[in-house]
Design a protein around this motif. Sequence first.
Motif, PDB file in Angstrom:
ATOM      1  N   LEU A  47      -7.194  10.409  41.761  1.00 41.21           N
ATOM      2  CA  LEU A  47      -8.517  10.957  42.105  1.00 41.21           C
ATOM      3  C   LEU A  47      -8.663  11.224  43.598  1.00 41.21           C
ATOM      4  CD1 LEU A  47     -10.703   8.740  39.791  1.00 41.21           C
ATOM      5  CD2 LEU A  47     -10.575  11.224  39.702  1.00 41.21           C
ATOM      6  N   TRP A  48      -7.696  10.765  44.374  1.00 41.16           N
ATOM      7  CA  TRP A  48      -7.818  10.855  45.821  1.00 41.16           C
ATOM      8  C   TRP A  48      -7.995  12.289  46.289  1.00 41.16           C
ATOM      9  CZ3 TRP A  48      -5.258  12.886  50.072  1.00 41.16           C
ATOM     10  CH2 TRP A  48      -5.515  12.282  51.302  1.00 41.16           C
ATOM     11  N   VAL A  49      -7.131  13.187  45.781  1.00 42.43           N
ATOM     12  CA  VAL A  49      -7.195  14.583  46.222  1.00 42.43           C
ATOM     13  C   VAL A  49      -8.519  15.217  45.790  1.00 42.43           C
ATOM     14  CG1 VAL A  49      -6.127  16.854  46.055  1.00 42.43           C
ATOM     15  CG2 VAL A  49      -4.692  14.845  46.240  1.00 42.43           C
ATOM     16  N   SER A  50      -8.977  14.896  44.584  1.00 41.60           N
ATOM     17  CA  SER A  50     -10.259  15.443  44.130  1.00 41.60           C
ATOM     18  C   SER A  50     -11.375  15.039  45.075  1.00 41.60           C
ATOM     19  CB  SER A  50     -10.613  14.918  42.737  1.00 41.60           C
ATOM     20  OG  SER A  50      -9.544  15.095  41.855  1.00 41.60           O
ATOM     21  N   ARG A  51     -11.427  13.745  45.388  1.00 41.77           N
ATOM     22  CA  ARG A  51     -12.505  13.257  46.251  1.00 41.77           C
ATOM     23  C   ARG A  51     -12.494  13.956  47.595  1.00 41.77           C
ATOM     24  NH1 ARG A  51     -10.293   8.320  45.300  1.00 41.77           N
ATOM     25  NH2 ARG A  51     -11.075   7.326  43.423  1.00 41.77           N
ATOM     26  N   GLN A  52     -11.295  14.046  48.200  1.00 41.29           N
ATOM     27  CA  GLN A  52     -11.222  14.682  49.515  1.00 41.29           C
ATOM     28  C   GLN A  52     -11.616  16.146  49.411  1.00 41.29           C
ATOM     29  OE1 GLN A  52     -10.992  12.617  51.727  1.00 41.29           O
ATOM     30  NE2 GLN A  52     -10.199  10.949  50.495  1.00 41.29           N
ATOM     31  N   SER A  53     -11.130  16.839  48.373  1.00 41.20           N
ATOM     32  CA  SER A  53     -11.409  18.268  48.252  1.00 41.20           C
ATOM     33  C   SER A  53     -12.895  18.507  48.045  1.00 41.20           C
ATOM     34  CB  SER A  53     -10.645  18.859  47.067  1.00 41.20           C
ATOM     35  OG  SER A  53      -9.277  18.592  47.164  1.00 41.20           O
ATOM     36  N   LEU A  54     -13.545  17.641  47.242  1.00 36.96           N
ATOM     37  CA  LEU A  54     -14.948  17.862  46.915  1.00 36.96           C
ATOM     38  C   LEU A  54     -15.857  17.482  48.075  1.00 36.96           C
ATOM     39  CD1 LEU A  54     -15.039  16.546  43.228  1.00 36.96           C
ATOM     40  CD2 LEU A  54     -15.039  18.920  43.976  1.00 36.96           C
ATOM     41  N   ASP A  56       6.096  15.833  34.571  1.00 32.76           N
ATOM     42  CA  ASP A  56       6.182  15.035  35.796  1.00 32.76           C
ATOM     43  C   ASP A  56       6.935  15.875  36.812  1.00 32.76           C
ATOM     44  OD1 ASP A  56       6.439  13.160  37.800  1.00 32.76           O
ATOM     45  OD2 ASP A  56       7.030  11.536  36.451  1.00 32.76           O
ATOM     46  N   PRO A  57       6.220  16.481  37.799  1.00 25.38           N
ATOM     47  CA  PRO A  57       4.813  16.330  38.140  1.00 25.38           C
ATOM     48  C   PRO A  57       3.889  17.175  37.254  1.00 25.38           C
ATOM     49  CG  PRO A  57       5.817  17.930  39.598  1.00 25.38           C
ATOM     50  CD  PRO A  57       6.923  17.397  38.726  1.00 25.38           C
ATOM     51  N   CYS A  58       2.607  16.778  37.227  1.00 28.83           N
ATOM     52  CA  CYS A  58       1.581  17.566  36.538  1.00 28.83           C
ATOM     53  C   CYS A  58       0.301  17.528  37.370  1.00 28.83           C
ATOM     54  CB  CYS A  58       1.307  17.010  35.142  1.00 28.83           C
ATOM     55  SG  CYS A  58       0.492  15.402  35.133  1.00 28.83           S
ATOM     56  N   TYR A  59      -0.666  18.340  36.975  1.00 26.85           N
ATOM     57  CA  TYR A  59      -1.991  18.341  37.622  1.00 26.85           C
ATOM     58  C   TYR A  59      -2.515  16.912  37.667  1.00 26.85           C
ATOM     59  CZ  TYR A  59      -7.090  19.266  37.860  1.00 26.85           C
ATOM     60  OH  TYR A  59      -8.423  19.260  38.191  1.00 26.85           O
ATOM     61  N   PHE A  60      -2.886  16.439  38.860  1.00 25.43           N
ATOM     62  CA  PHE A  60      -3.200  15.011  38.994  1.00 25.43           C
ATOM     63  C   PHE A  60      -4.389  14.586  38.148  1.00 25.43           C
ATOM     64  CE2 PHE A  60      -4.866  17.341  42.670  1.00 25.43           C
ATOM     65  CZ  PHE A  60      -6.228  17.151  42.495  1.00 25.43           C
ATOM     66  N   SER A  65       2.506  12.588  40.046  1.00 21.74           N
ATOM     67  CA  SER A  65       3.688  12.065  39.369  1.00 21.74           C
ATOM     68  C   SER A  65       3.414  10.759  38.646  1.00 21.74           C
ATOM     69  CB  SER A  65       4.807  11.850  40.405  1.00 21.74           C
ATOM     70  OG  SER A  65       5.891  11.159  39.810  1.00 21.74           O
ATOM     71  N   GLN A  66       3.542  10.793  37.316  1.00 28.23           N
ATOM     72  CA  GLN A  66       3.338   9.584  36.532  1.00 28.23           C
ATOM     73  C   GLN A  66       4.391   8.537  36.884  1.00 28.23           C
ATOM     74  OE1 GLN A  66       1.117   8.297  34.836  1.00 28.23           O
ATOM     75  NE2 GLN A  66       2.094   6.775  33.517  1.00 28.23           N
ATOM     76  N   SER A  67       5.616   8.982  37.185  1.00 31.62           N
ATOM     77  CA  SER A  67       6.686   8.025  37.489  1.00 31.62           C
ATOM     78  C   SER A  67       6.689   7.625  38.962  1.00 31.62           C
ATOM     79  CB  SER A  67       8.039   8.648  37.137  1.00 31.62           C
ATOM     80  OG  SER A  67       8.265   9.782  37.970  1.00 31.62           O
ATOM     81  N   GLN A  68       5.772   8.222  39.761  1.00 37.08           N
ATOM     82  CA  GLN A  68       5.723   7.936  41.201  1.00 37.08           C
ATOM     83  C   GLN A  68       7.063   8.234  41.863  1.00 37.08           C
ATOM     84  OE1 GLN A  68       2.681   6.496  43.041  1.00 37.08           O
ATOM     85  NE2 GLN A  68       2.192   7.878  41.359  1.00 37.08           N
ATOM     86  N   SER A  69       7.694   9.318  41.423  1.00 38.41           N
ATOM     87  CA  SER A  69       9.013   9.671  41.954  1.00 38.41           C
ATOM     88  C   SER A  69       8.945  10.876  42.890  1.00 38.41           C
ATOM     89  CB  SER A  69       9.968   9.974  40.792  1.00 38.41           C
ATOM     90  OG  SER A  69       9.443  11.043  40.017  1.00 38.41           O
ATOM     91  N   ALA A  70       7.732  11.259  43.316  1.00 36.85           N
ATOM     92  CA  ALA A  70       7.593  12.461  44.145  1.00 36.85           C
ATOM     93  C   ALA A  70       7.062  12.109  45.533  1.00 36.85           C
ATOM     94  CB  ALA A  70       6.687  13.474  43.438  1.00 36.85           C
TER      95      ALA A  70
END
Lengths: 464, 464
Positions: free
Chosen positions: B97-104, B203-207, B433-438
């Motif tokens: 949600l971090w990117v959403s919050r910052q963008s909004l 993975d990756p997908c839209y957060f 990234s669901q696997s946190q590999s990015a």
Amino acid sequence: MDTLPSPPPGRTAGLMQFVRRRIAAREWPPGTRLPSLRGMALQQGVSKSTVVEAYDRLAAEGAIQARAGAGFYVAGPLAPLALAEIGPRLNRQIDPLWVSRQSLDLGAQASKPGCGWLPDSWMPQDAIRRALRQVARDPDAPLTDYAPALGLPTLRSEIARHLGTRGLAVDPRHILLTDSGTQAMDLLCRFLIQPGDAVLVDDPCYFNFLALLRAHRAHIIGVPHDPDGPDMDRFEAALREHRPRFYLSNTGPHNPTGARLSADKARRIRALAQAHDLILIEDDIFGDFESSPSARLTADDSRDRVAQVGSFSKTLSASLRCGYLIAREDWLDALADLRTATTFSGAGLTQAVIARLLRDGAWQQHTRRLRQRLARARPRAVRLLNALDVRPWHEPEDGMFLWCRLPAGIDGARLAQAGLQQGLMLAPGNVFSQSQSAGGMMRFNVSQMDDPRLPDRLATLLKS
Amino acid sequence: MDTLPSPPPGRTAGLMQFVRRRIAAREWPPGTRLPSLRGMALQQGVSKSTVVEAYDRLAAEGAIQARAGAGFYVAGPLAPLALAEIGPRLNRQIDPLWVSRQSLDLGAQASKPGCGWLPDSWMPQDAIRRALRQVARDPDAPLTDYAPALGLPTLRSEIARHLGTRGLAVDPRHILLTDSGTQAMDLLCRFLIQPGDAVLVDDPCYFNFLALLRAHRAHIIGVPHDPDGPDMDRFEAALREHRPRFYLSNTGPHNPTGARLSADKARRIRALAQAHDLILIEDDIFGDFESSPSARLTADDSRDRVAQVGSFSKTLSASLRCGYLIAREDWLDALADLRTATTFSGAGLTQAVIARLLRDGAWQQHTRRLRQRLARARPRAVRLLNALDVRPWHEPEDGMFLWCRLPAGIDGARLAQAGLQQGLMLAPGNVFSQSQSAGGMMRFNVSQMDDPRLPDRLATLLKS
């Protein structure tokens, strides 16, 4: 698409029927754990392999679900396959979504004394057209960008200012704008409950509360409602017995009864909430219809365990979707995150139109006129209904609803079904009743009863 | 408000910490059943009463939940008390949600190369102002009444007509209008999954897929993504191992990678879906950015197991909230009921404004211009990034996104955190990234990179 499975053998079929009936009767509500394989075999006098086959087939149908290592559970009523199996189609006239569907999809020519809102002609169309033109001209109008996570600051300030005039002190930072009052309550449900959690509602209550709570697979407990609020003995007993997570109610003009919460009951509910760790959700979407403010679950000195919901759908427009939610700052943060995750953002342009109507006083003026118009319509509707031997349970001071007892022997659901054949939309009592104990009741909307043919049509219907 | 419990004794505290760490690391995702009291006692070499106390205290904190007769389960990350315990605040820069919050919530003066949408100045503001004025004048405009359950028929027809020009045959009766693409996907989640059900994503997908699926307590399985679609070996292995309920993906221009699904992979995914009883959810909200239509999961001959989602937020306005959902007629009925239960109805007035913009061709003309403008911005952004040793993983044919590898040794989350201090909003790879590999990746938006100060600011940031 899928091939049908072969029919089950006799004992298996019998056991499946036994389970389905308990689910359909909601003796086993969604989320209930089914008896263990062994327990069920003993209880029903069948072999364990019969139970295994019955459970597997019910799981394949979607009526129940296996959880790894944890047994079988009743699926939610809204799981896709379960809908066909136990869903509302079997008995749509008492399904809580029935009235919504009819109200939303019946043509404008239908007569809708069962509708939950005011006629289009009562709404401030000219003021809305003017606000649309103003927003179209405004160089700073939020035309294309996403709205901030809590919603447009100007509208949040206007709402706080308005609630101030009603005697409620609210910080705009504690207001989250939503797309509807229903969405606000849905967010609270997502935030506060898990499938199987007990929740308290009034019996009767707004039918969509029942639909919403079933969508969340809550264990719904109804408490009988009196003209001054819930039956307090039953309320307290329900707290002790079920330990519910929250109590959801609309206070001033209650839907469907028109009841008005007394200050004494409000105090007692707050004290019980404190003692039993109960959260209170106050759906205040009819509050703007009150000529004088009634008691509220919300007390100014503490919002620790109270969330309040409002909306403009009933007093301004249901096409300009906007509701709001007032809660503790720490909850609001989490609720805003949940809203972002599930609908991303709010409707900035709609919020800007509504902010204009509040700022220039057009909405306040309109709601004053609505209250006066309802005050004139209410006694007319009472006379009309009394003449048909349809008796108001209580004569409300405010709002649009009359909760009425039908003449003896008449079933509301059947009457509504017959009415629909004639383009007459009625709201049968049991759609509002978790206990299904309101078969002889019906909700009328005094603003939707000006059609001069209505008395004759209702009279004919009641006689048939 | 609540009094704090006394601190737990040493062994209990240690065991609680053990459980909390597994939850925080998502080794035990929401809905996971905890080991039995006995099993945990044996495994950890403590007494059963220590386990009882630890579980009870964790349940009181909200981190886990007891289910009657069924043991203890990991609570959802969005349950109120769990938020404080395991919530995203601890590590917000990789929380989806971090990117959403910052963008909004970042002001308009911030530079937002990490933003997920086009700048306000690229959007058709004049056309929207004109449509608002037209609706304000229209005697038949839906100003105040609720919209029909499926949404305004005129807009549903316009959408069907538009999809027809893209080669997709859709009956308007199979279209449900929603308040956003996200809401459409949320309804599908409510309809299709229960807590703990496995679902596949790229993975990756839209957060926000990750945030949405976590809100539904799904068991999220990520499949590595290639420039022509998912890695098919891993996709098939995930089907066998996890039996997921659905696969959620955006096909033509993929978010965040800009990948384009190949016709071959689309066919193979459809065949696997059939064989493994998998539902396909195609999030097509970037489809209108394609200069030529790419392959789709949806095949015209069958919508049996495919639902498609679209929206106008990216190409028209994110302030006029409107998405749509295309699915089988029997699903649509249930989905419309769910929508009624959870938000009541759609925004008729917004739908009327959008219908005008589609009918008079203003939107179609605007999206053509957007595609041309993006085609010019893309190589500029690629040059800018290459000069900074930030390397696109793939050069997309369409859309606004570039998925890039950062210079060796640079962590995206730390870079984004540092950027924010300077009013620069970036989208670090691991939020996708669901696997946190990015951790070494970052998504850039080519439409948000025209600020002439950006190259220097990025260069400084990369060096610090």
